[in-house]
Design a protein around this motif. Structure first.
Motif, PDB file in Angstrom:
ATOM      1  N   GLN A  42       0.826  -1.201   0.000  1.00 38.51           N
ATOM      2  CA  GLN A  42       0.000   0.000   0.000  1.00 38.51           C
ATOM      3  C   GLN A  42       0.863   1.255   0.000  1.00 38.51           C
ATOM      4  O   GLN A  42       2.068   1.195   0.238  1.00 38.51           O
ATOM      5  CB  GLN A  42      -0.893   0.016   1.234  1.00 38.51           C
ATOM      6  N   SER A  43       0.194   2.375  -0.214  1.00 36.39           N
ATOM      7  CA  SER A  43       0.799   3.687   0.013  1.00 36.39           C
ATOM      8  C   SER A  43       0.655   4.009   1.493  1.00 36.39           C
ATOM      9  O   SER A  43       0.087   3.228   2.258  1.00 36.39           O
ATOM     10  CB  SER A  43       0.078   4.745  -0.834  1.00 36.39           C
ATOM     11  N   VAL A  44       1.138   5.155   1.902  1.00 36.37           N
ATOM     12  CA  VAL A  44       0.968   5.598   3.285  1.00 36.37           C
ATOM     13  C   VAL A  44      -0.509   5.890   3.531  1.00 36.37           C
ATOM     14  O   VAL A  44      -1.158   6.558   2.729  1.00 36.37           O
ATOM     15  CB  VAL A  44       1.824   6.857   3.565  1.00 36.37           C
ATOM     16  N   THR A  45      -1.028   5.360   4.618  1.00 34.32           N
ATOM     17  CA  THR A  45      -2.411   5.622   5.009  1.00 34.32           C
ATOM     18  C   THR A  45      -2.455   5.844   6.508  1.00 34.32           C
ATOM     19  O   THR A  45      -1.589   5.364   7.242  1.00 34.32           O
ATOM     20  CB  THR A  45      -3.354   4.443   4.677  1.00 34.32           C
ATOM     21  N   GLY A  46      -3.485   6.539   6.946  1.00 29.66           N
ATOM     22  CA  GLY A  46      -3.657   6.710   8.372  1.00 29.66           C
ATOM     23  C   GLY A  46      -4.840   7.579   8.703  1.00 29.66           C
ATOM     24  O   GLY A  46      -5.224   8.453   7.918  1.00 29.66           O
ATOM     25  N   SER A  47      -5.401   7.337   9.865  1.00 31.31           N
ATOM     26  CA  SER A  47      -6.572   8.063  10.330  1.00 31.31           C
ATOM     27  C   SER A  47      -6.190   9.334  11.073  1.00 31.31           C
ATOM     28  O   SER A  47      -5.094   9.446  11.623  1.00 31.31           O
ATOM     29  CB  SER A  47      -7.392   7.186  11.280  1.00 31.31           C
ATOM     30  N   LYS A  48      -7.140  10.245  11.106  1.00 33.37           N
ATOM     31  CA  LYS A  48      -6.984  11.442  11.924  1.00 33.37           C
ATOM     32  C   LYS A  48      -6.802  11.017  13.383  1.00 33.37           C
ATOM     33  O   LYS A  48      -7.400  10.039  13.827  1.00 33.37           O
ATOM     34  CB  LYS A  48      -8.248  12.306  11.840  1.00 33.37           C
ATOM     35  N   ASP A  49      -6.011  11.774  14.125  1.00 32.53           N
ATOM     36  CA  ASP A  49      -5.876  11.539  15.562  1.00 32.53           C
ATOM     37  C   ASP A  49      -6.971  12.257  16.341  1.00 32.53           C
ATOM     38  O   ASP A  49      -7.355  11.813  17.419  1.00 32.53           O
ATOM     39  CB  ASP A  49      -4.513  12.023  16.061  1.00 32.53           C
ATOM     40  N   LEU A  50      -7.435  13.371  15.798  1.00 36.03           N
ATOM     41  CA  LEU A  50      -8.482  14.183  16.416  1.00 36.03           C
ATOM     42  C   LEU A  50      -9.499  14.550  15.338  1.00 36.03           C
ATOM     43  O   LEU A  50      -9.123  14.759  14.180  1.00 36.03           O
ATOM     44  CB  LEU A  50      -7.909  15.472  17.014  1.00 36.03           C
ATOM     45  N   ILE A  51     -10.752  14.680  15.715  1.00 31.78           N
ATOM     46  CA  ILE A  51     -11.810  15.014  14.747  1.00 31.78           C
ATOM     47  C   ILE A  51     -11.465  16.275  13.967  1.00 31.78           C
ATOM     48  O   ILE A  51     -11.682  16.350  12.762  1.00 31.78           O
ATOM     49  CB  ILE A  51     -13.170  15.191  15.474  1.00 31.78           C
ATOM     50  N   ASP A  52     -10.903  17.294  14.655  1.00 31.24           N
ATOM     51  CA  ASP A  52     -10.628  18.573  13.990  1.00 31.24           C
ATOM     52  C   ASP A  52      -9.201  18.686  13.457  1.00 31.24           C
ATOM     53  O   ASP A  52      -8.772  19.762  13.052  1.00 31.24           O
ATOM     54  CB  ASP A  52     -10.953  19.738  14.922  1.00 31.24           C
ATOM     55  N   GLU A  53      -8.456  17.588  13.429  1.00 37.92           N
ATOM     56  CA  GLU A  53      -7.095  17.622  12.882  1.00 37.92           C
ATOM     57  C   GLU A  53      -7.178  17.924  11.384  1.00 37.92           C
ATOM     58  O   GLU A  53      -7.886  17.241  10.644  1.00 37.92           O
ATOM     59  CB  GLU A  53      -6.395  16.275  13.098  1.00 37.92           C
ATOM     60  N   PRO A  54      -6.463  18.949  10.901  1.00 40.20           N
ATOM     61  CA  PRO A  54      -6.473  19.236   9.466  1.00 40.20           C
ATOM     62  C   PRO A  54      -5.906  18.047   8.679  1.00 40.20           C
ATOM     63  O   PRO A  54      -4.941  17.407   9.108  1.00 40.20           O
ATOM     64  CB  PRO A  54      -5.570  20.465   9.332  1.00 40.20           C
ATOM     65  N   LEU A  55      -6.513  17.765   7.534  1.00 38.76           N
ATOM     66  CA  LEU A  55      -6.092  16.604   6.736  1.00 38.76           C
ATOM     67  C   LEU A  55      -4.630  16.680   6.321  1.00 38.76           C
ATOM     68  O   LEU A  55      -3.934  15.667   6.311  1.00 38.76           O
ATOM     69  CB  LEU A  55      -6.996  16.462   5.522  1.00 38.76           C
ATOM     70  N   ALA A  56      -4.145  17.873   5.976  1.00 39.67           N
ATOM     71  CA  ALA A  56      -2.734  17.998   5.585  1.00 39.67           C
ATOM     72  C   ALA A  56      -1.821  17.636   6.750  1.00 39.67           C
ATOM     73  O   ALA A  56      -0.770  17.017   6.548  1.00 39.67           O
ATOM     74  CB  ALA A  56      -2.435  19.407   5.083  1.00 39.67           C
TER      75      ALA A  56
END
Length: 160
Positions: A42-56
């Motif tokens: 796969q490529s790099v993947t990962g979930s937000k750590d916080l709901i309001d964490e900016p995607l970048a």
């Protein structure tokens, strides 16, 4: 309030994530093999750590955690990370659903591209990935286990 995962003291994963296609000017793509599923590339993947964490910020953090590549340096400036404006909604594989709150079965994935110089060193997080390969983009798409990851890589020439 964050719900805890019964199998771990860690909170449940947020079902919103990033997929970061890391590539060189020659359109060679970095793929990494999952430690928990040998043969799953796969490529790099990962979930937000916080709901309001900016995607970048999620993308920068995941790239650093999984590859050791630091975004915001002279070699890899922040401008090298681009939001492709592609969003995938997919069914979470049953093997990984325990990481999410009960009843969560879908994830929203935001696709980014990261252009790096050829020869950029990669340091894998051994608990997450066991091998890496730089492949021409078509070959990389063919090797991905995830259809959304493969489709993102096939879009590379459009965004590079």
């Amino acid at each position: 309030m964050t719900l805890a995962n019964a199998e771990s003291p860690r909170p449940f994963k947020i079902p919103e994530s990033v997929l970061v296609v890391i590539y060189t000017p020659a359109l060679d793509v970095l793929l990494i093999e999952r430690a928990d599923k040998p043969g799953f590339w796969q490529s790099v993947t990962g979930s937000k750590d916080l709901i309001d964490e900016p995607l970048a910020l999620t993308a920068e953090r995941e790239v650093l955690e999984e590859t050791g590549i630091v975004i915001g340096t002279e070699a890899v400036p922040r401008s090298a990370l681009r939001d492709w404006g592609l969003v995938n909604l997919y069914e979470i594989y049953p093997v990984w659903r325990h990481r999410y709150a009960p009843g969560v079965t879908q994830n929203t994935e935001h696709v980014f591209g990261l252009r790096v110089p050829a020869g950029t060193p990669v340091r894998l997080a051994p608990r997450e990935h066991t091998a890496l390969a730089w492949l021409p983009w078509q070959e990389a798409a063919d090797r991905c286990f995830s259809p959304s990851n493969a489709e993102a890589i096939l879009q590379l020439p459009r965004f590079a």
